[in-house]
Structure formats: C-alpha cells, structure tokens
Design a protein around this motif. Structure first.
Motif, PDB file in Angstrom:
ATOM      1  N   GLU A  90      72.929 -47.223   9.911  1.00 30.95           N
ATOM      2  CA  GLU A  90      73.841 -46.133  10.264  1.00 30.95           C
ATOM      3  C   GLU A  90      73.905 -45.055   9.187  1.00 30.95           C
ATOM      4  O   GLU A  90      74.485 -44.004   9.393  1.00 30.95           O
ATOM      5  N   LEU A  91      73.307 -45.343   8.007  1.00 32.07           N
ATOM      6  CA  LEU A  91      73.347 -44.355   6.924  1.00 32.07           C
ATOM      7  C   LEU A  91      72.052 -43.554   6.803  1.00 32.07           C
ATOM      8  O   LEU A  91      72.002 -42.566   6.072  1.00 32.07           O
ATOM      9  N   THR A  92      70.997 -43.987   7.507  1.00 29.99           N
ATOM     10  CA  THR A  92      69.727 -43.281   7.354  1.00 29.99           C
ATOM     11  C   THR A  92      69.820 -41.857   7.893  1.00 29.99           C
ATOM     12  O   THR A  92      69.210 -40.946   7.345  1.00 29.99           O
ATOM     13  N   GLY A  93      70.619 -41.661   8.949  1.00 29.99           N
ATOM     14  CA  GLY A  93      70.723 -40.350   9.589  1.00 29.99           C
ATOM     15  C   GLY A  93      71.106 -39.254   8.621  1.00 29.99           C
ATOM     16  O   GLY A  93      70.516 -38.167   8.633  1.00 29.99           O
ATOM     17  N   GLU A  94      72.076 -39.531   7.742  1.00 29.66           N
ATOM     18  CA  GLU A  94      72.548 -38.485   6.833  1.00 29.66           C
ATOM     19  C   GLU A  94      71.462 -38.061   5.847  1.00 29.66           C
ATOM     20  O   GLU A  94      71.390 -36.895   5.460  1.00 29.66           O
ATOM     21  N   ILE A  95      70.604 -38.997   5.456  1.00 28.70           N
ATOM     22  CA  ILE A  95      69.504 -38.654   4.538  1.00 28.70           C
ATOM     23  C   ILE A  95      68.445 -37.844   5.276  1.00 28.70           C
ATOM     24  O   ILE A  95      67.953 -36.827   4.765  1.00 28.70           O
ATOM     25  N   LEU A  96      68.104 -38.291   6.479  1.00 31.20           N
ATOM     26  CA  LEU A  96      67.083 -37.580   7.243  1.00 31.20           C
ATOM     27  C   LEU A  96      67.526 -36.152   7.524  1.00 31.20           C
ATOM     28  O   LEU A  96      66.724 -35.217   7.493  1.00 31.20           O
ATOM     29  N   LYS A  97      68.833 -35.983   7.755  1.00 31.95           N
ATOM     30  CA  LYS A  97      69.363 -34.637   8.009  1.00 31.95           C
ATOM     31  C   LYS A  97      69.165 -33.730   6.781  1.00 31.95           C
ATOM     32  O   LYS A  97      68.750 -32.572   6.912  1.00 31.95           O
ATOM     33  N   VAL A  98      69.444 -34.283   5.604  1.00 32.49           N
ATOM     34  CA  VAL A  98      69.256 -33.502   4.374  1.00 32.49           C
ATOM     35  C   VAL A  98      67.787 -33.102   4.220  1.00 32.49           C
ATOM     36  O   VAL A  98      67.461 -31.952   3.906  1.00 32.49           O
ATOM     37  N   ILE A  99      66.883 -34.058   4.477  1.00 32.58           N
ATOM     38  CA  ILE A  99      65.450 -33.767   4.307  1.00 32.58           C
ATOM     39  C   ILE A  99      64.997 -32.721   5.335  1.00 32.58           C
ATOM     40  O   ILE A  99      64.226 -31.814   5.013  1.00 32.58           O
ATOM     41  N   LYS A 100      65.513 -32.839   6.558  1.00 38.40           N
ATOM     42  CA  LYS A 100      65.190 -31.834   7.583  1.00 38.40           C
ATOM     43  C   LYS A 100      65.633 -30.445   7.141  1.00 38.40           C
ATOM     44  O   LYS A 100      64.907 -29.462   7.314  1.00 38.40           O
ATOM     45  N   GLY A 101      66.821 -30.380   6.559  1.00 32.36           N
ATOM     46  CA  GLY A 101      67.327 -29.100   6.060  1.00 32.36           C
ATOM     47  C   GLY A 101      66.389 -28.500   5.018  1.00 32.36           C
ATOM     48  O   GLY A 101      66.113 -27.302   5.010  1.00 32.36           O
ATOM     49  N   LEU A 102      65.880 -29.388   4.124  1.00 31.54           N
ATOM     50  CA  LEU A 102      64.959 -28.917   3.082  1.00 31.54           C
ATOM     51  C   LEU A 102      63.652 -28.438   3.690  1.00 31.54           C
ATOM     52  O   LEU A 102      63.053 -27.467   3.218  1.00 31.54           O
ATOM     53  N   ALA A 103      63.202 -29.114   4.750  1.00 33.96           N
ATOM     54  CA  ALA A 103      61.961 -28.706   5.421  1.00 33.96           C
ATOM     55  C   ALA A 103      62.127 -27.316   6.022  1.00 33.96           C
ATOM     56  O   ALA A 103      61.214 -26.491   5.974  1.00 33.96           O
ATOM     57  N   GLN A 104      63.315 -27.057   6.575  1.00 30.09           N
ATOM     58  CA  GLN A 104      63.560 -25.731   7.158  1.00 30.09           C
ATOM     59  C   GLN A 104      63.541 -24.638   6.107  1.00 30.09           C
ATOM     60  O   GLN A 104      63.215 -23.492   6.394  1.00 30.09           O
ATOM     61  N   GLU A 105      63.913 -25.027   4.861  1.00 28.94           N
ATOM     62  CA  GLU A 105      63.855 -24.040   3.767  1.00 28.94           C
ATOM     63  C   GLU A 105      62.452 -23.903   3.211  1.00 28.94           C
ATOM     64  O   GLU A 105      62.250 -23.262   2.179  1.00 28.94           O
TER      65      GLU A 105
END
Lengths: 228, 259
Positions: B188-203
């Motif tokens: 249940e905690l993996t989602g928050e990390i993946l979201k951060v990494i996705k944000g970095l990919a968008q940048e």
C-alpha cells in the motif's frame, strides 16, 4: 582506641587511597579509549601483517591475567636492562600500573569498537559515498555516532569492571584504597589488627560504580532519540 | 545527446560472472527501466555505474566524464568524489542516516560540500540558508512539509524513501538511479513512491530505474532493458518490449507477470 576514635583516621587514609584509585581509573580511560580505537582500526586494516600482529597482541593481553601483566611491566625492564626504568617510588609504580592498565583495557575496548564499527550496516557508508562524502566524512558524520550508540552498554560494563580492577595494582604496592585499608591490619597510625577498614573500602567502590551506572544510563537515554 | 554511455561492462564475483558485457546509451530526459529476474545482474550493473563496485572491464561515461575506463587501477579519491556527484542513487532500503532529521539527511552532503567552496567563510550564513531553503522546497515537493524535523525511525517506509529521493535530488545529479525503490515497502506504500518518480519523469529528469513493477515500468519509461543472466536480452521502447517481445526469454518473463 574506640571505633569513634578510629573512624576519622581510617576515613582520611581511605580517602587518600581512593584518590590514587581514581587517578589510575582516569588515566587508564584517557589512554585506553583512543588507543583501543587505533588497535581496532589496525585489526580491521587491509594490511595483513599489521592486522596479524595486533590480533596476536590482543590475544596475549586478553588471554593472560592483568595481575601478571602488572608484574611483568613493573619488573621486566629492570631484569632486562639491569636498572629499573620506573623508579622505585610511588610515582614510578603509578606509571607502571597506568601503562599496564592502558594496554590491557585498550585491547578489550578494541574488540568492543570493532563490533560497533562492523555492526553499522554497510549501506550507511555506501549512502555517504554516493552523496560524495569523503571516507573521513563518512566516518565522522555518519558512522561514528551510530557506533557510539551501539557500544555504550558494553563499554559501561567494561568501565565498571575497571573501577574494581584498579585494586590489582596493589600487587606492585601502589598505594590505592585496598592497600590503604589493609595497612590497618598490620598497623598504621596507631591502629592495628583491624579488618573493618578493608571491608569498608567496598562502600567506596559501590558508591562510585553506582554513580557511573547513573551517568551511563543518562548517556544511553540521550542517544535514545534515534534507532540503529 | 547521450548523457550515459555504458560499453561492454563486465564483472565477476569470484568465479561467477555477473555482468557478461553490457552496453547501452541513455539520452538526456529519458527514463530507462531495467527489468529481469533476481540474479540477472541488474543491481550489480547499477552498483558498478555508481562506483560502489569496480567493474573488471568496460567503460562508463556520464555527461562526458569517464567514470571507469576498464583499468581496475585505483582512481584518485578526489576524482571519484567529483564524478560521484554526477550521479545519484536511491537504495532499496533507503539507507537514511538514523541520527539526523529528515531535513538534515537531505542537507548533510550539500553542507559538507559547501565547506570546500572558496567563499564559504565569508558567506557561510547565506550559503547554509540557501541549502536549507532548497532542501525544504524539495521535501515539500515530495509531500513531507510536515515531517522535516522528524527522525527516520518516526517515519513510515514510504516517507523514508521519499526523504532519500529528496536527498539524492538536492545534489541535482545528471542521472538519478533507483535500485528497486519499492521492494522494501508494503504494497500500500509503493504507490506514493511511484507517484513521485512519475512526477520526476514529467520534469524530464534522466533516470534509470531497476524495478519489478511492470505496469509502472511500462507507464513511466521511454526505454526498457530486459536483463537475463548478465546480458541485455532485449531493449527497446516499452511497447516493443512489453507489447511485442522478440526474445523467447523476454516472452517467458513477461508471461510470468501476467499469470
């Protein structure tokens, strides 16, 4: 002489002896705490001869009685060179005792340090390294405090043992508190055949180790804010 | 422009050859996912590029700087440290420093680096304030504005991993590497990390992610490498590797994840 008359005389003599005990305790810690770290780093060194020599030294020192080490360090130089290097007086005996205690305790401390250093997960220094820290910065800013936290309980154990081990210096006639107490059996300051002063020295040891226990408890609590 | 070049990298541990000649390129702004089963050499590849292991042969170049030129001779520590700052690494089990708060974990390295600046003595206060402000901004970005003064033991695994991402980000590496960043976390905690990494990919941050999260790898990356037994068995766009794998080994691996 009544007990009430004996007490102040004994008390003064024991205090004087205990001062010598404390001095030996303090000098031993001041020497053995840093020397132990050097030995630990040497034993962990990648330079095999250094590591092997130090491991042998630690084995010899931990494997033989401190009392024998005191005798060897005090008498051996005189036997080898024909004249004593320590001098016969109380100062000479004190330094001989200090050297023996420092070497002995540094070897015990080195093993505690080694456990503490090796107990810090390798990921900690790797994290420091990938953040561009130098090896020195990794040791002082990352590893050291975690190591200190790990070694406080075994070190407090060893240091409390040291308080009582100082009495072994009596074997080379260092006038520490046991020596002072025992003097009243043979006769000193008009008191002889008395055993109670010797027994009473136990109160000094108890009080002092009690104080150390409290201090170490405080230190442990102070380091409680993080977990390793 | 190619920011990371790996050529014929080889590494053995004793008699076991873990990397058997790995070569790939990565352009600026690309996100590369490295997938493959355990023991295929993914983590060793990352550790060799990040100088935590010394490869036996091959070359690694980051932003034009040669990290490793195939000669396993000792590099000077100063060169190694300067190169080290071109890359960042987020570990599987975070490796936060337990004795420092979240904020201090992030600022420790920049503060120590600042000491080496020639103008440090004169501008000490301004420099340190700037570092702290930068760290607070990044911690806020990863959703930890309220946790800056907390120690790692007071944070959840997901929060700890976000601190470690912030810690790597503040040094602004050319390439940011992730070694299975969610593997030590509860599902249940993996989602928050993946979201951060996705944000970095968008940048458009250049990243290399070793991961077992296939859906995530497909969604976030511009390039995928499938490793098997110390070699790159297949590489291409996510659609090529996941949608139309050519190698039998890739097919078998991806099938396992869909079962």
């Amino acid at each position: 002489m009544s007990f009430a008359e004996q007490f102040p005389i004994v008390f003064a003599a024991l205090n004087e002896g205990f001062f010598q005990t404390l001095k030996l305790f303090g000098v031993t810690l001041a020497g053995a705490i840093p020397l132990g770290l050097l030995i630990a780093l040497g034993v962990m060194s990648r330079f095999k001869p250094l590591s092997a020599v130090l491991k042998t030294v630690v084995w010899i020192v931990r494997g033989s009685p401190l009392m024998i080490q005191l005798l060897i360090i005090f008498y051996m130089p005189g036997m080898l060179f024909g004249h004593p290097i320590w001098g016969g007086g109380e100062t000479g005996r004190f330094w001989a005792a200090s050297v023996a205690f420092i070497i002995n305790y540094a070897c015990y401390f080195s093993e505690i340090y080694r456990g503490g250093i090796q107990g810090v997960p390798v990921g900690q220094s790797e994290a420091g390294q990938v953040l561009g820290l130098s090896r020195r910065q990794v040791f002082f800013k990352v590893t050291l405090l975690q190591m200190v936290k790990r070694i406080v309980p075994p070190m407090s154990n060893e240091i409390i043992t040291l308080v009582k081990d100082t009495s072994l210096a009596r074997i080379i006639a260092l006038q520490e508190i046991i020596w002072a107490g025992q003097a009243f059996m043979k006769g000193r300051d008009g008191i002889s055949g008395q055993l109670w002063p010797l027994f009473f020295t136990g109160v000094y040891y108890l009080a002092f180790s009690g104080l150390l226990t409290v201090l170490f408890g405080k230190l442990e609590k102070k380091l409680d804010y993080f977990k390793v | 422009m190619s920011v990371l070049e790996v050529r014929d990298l080889r590494k053995s541990f004793g008699k076991t050859e873990v990397l058997k000649g790995v070569s790939f390129d990565l352009n600026e702004g690309e996100v590369l996912s490295i997938i493959g089963s355990s023991g295929s050499g993914k983590t060793t590849l990352l550790r060799c590029i990040n100088q935590l292991e010394t490869a036996d042969s091959g070359t690694v170049t980051v932003a034009g700087e040669t990290f490793f030129d195939g000669a396993p001779k000792k590099q000077k520590e100063s060169d190694k440290r300067r190169n080290q700052l071109l890359v960042g690494l987020v570990f599987q089990n975070f490796n936060l420093f337990p004795q420092y708060t979240a904020l201090r974990n992030v600022t420790l390295a920049p503060r120590l680096l600042a000491k080496e600046r020639p103008d440090y003595k004169d501008n000490k206060k301004a420099i340190l304030e700037e570092i702290d402000a930068g760290a607070k901004e990044i911690l806020t970005k990863v959703g930890l504005a309220q946790k800056m003064e907390n120690y790692p033991c007071e944070l959840s695994g997901g929060q700890q991993q976000r601190v470690s991402i912030a810690r790597a980000l503040l040094l602004n590496p050319k390439v940011l590497f992730f070694d299975e960043p969610t593997s030590a976390l509860d599902p249940e905690l993996t989602g928050e990390i993946l979201k951060v990494i996705k944000g970095l990919a968008q940048e458009k941050r250049t990243m290399v992610i070793v991961t077992h999260e296939m859906e995530f790898a497909r969604a976030v990356s511009t390039k995928v490498i499938f490793m098997d037994d110390g070699v790159i068995a297949e590489q291409g766009t996510p659609d090529e590797v996941f949608g139309n794998p050519k190698s039998e080994r890739t097919k078998a691996f991806i099938r396992k994840f869909h079962e």
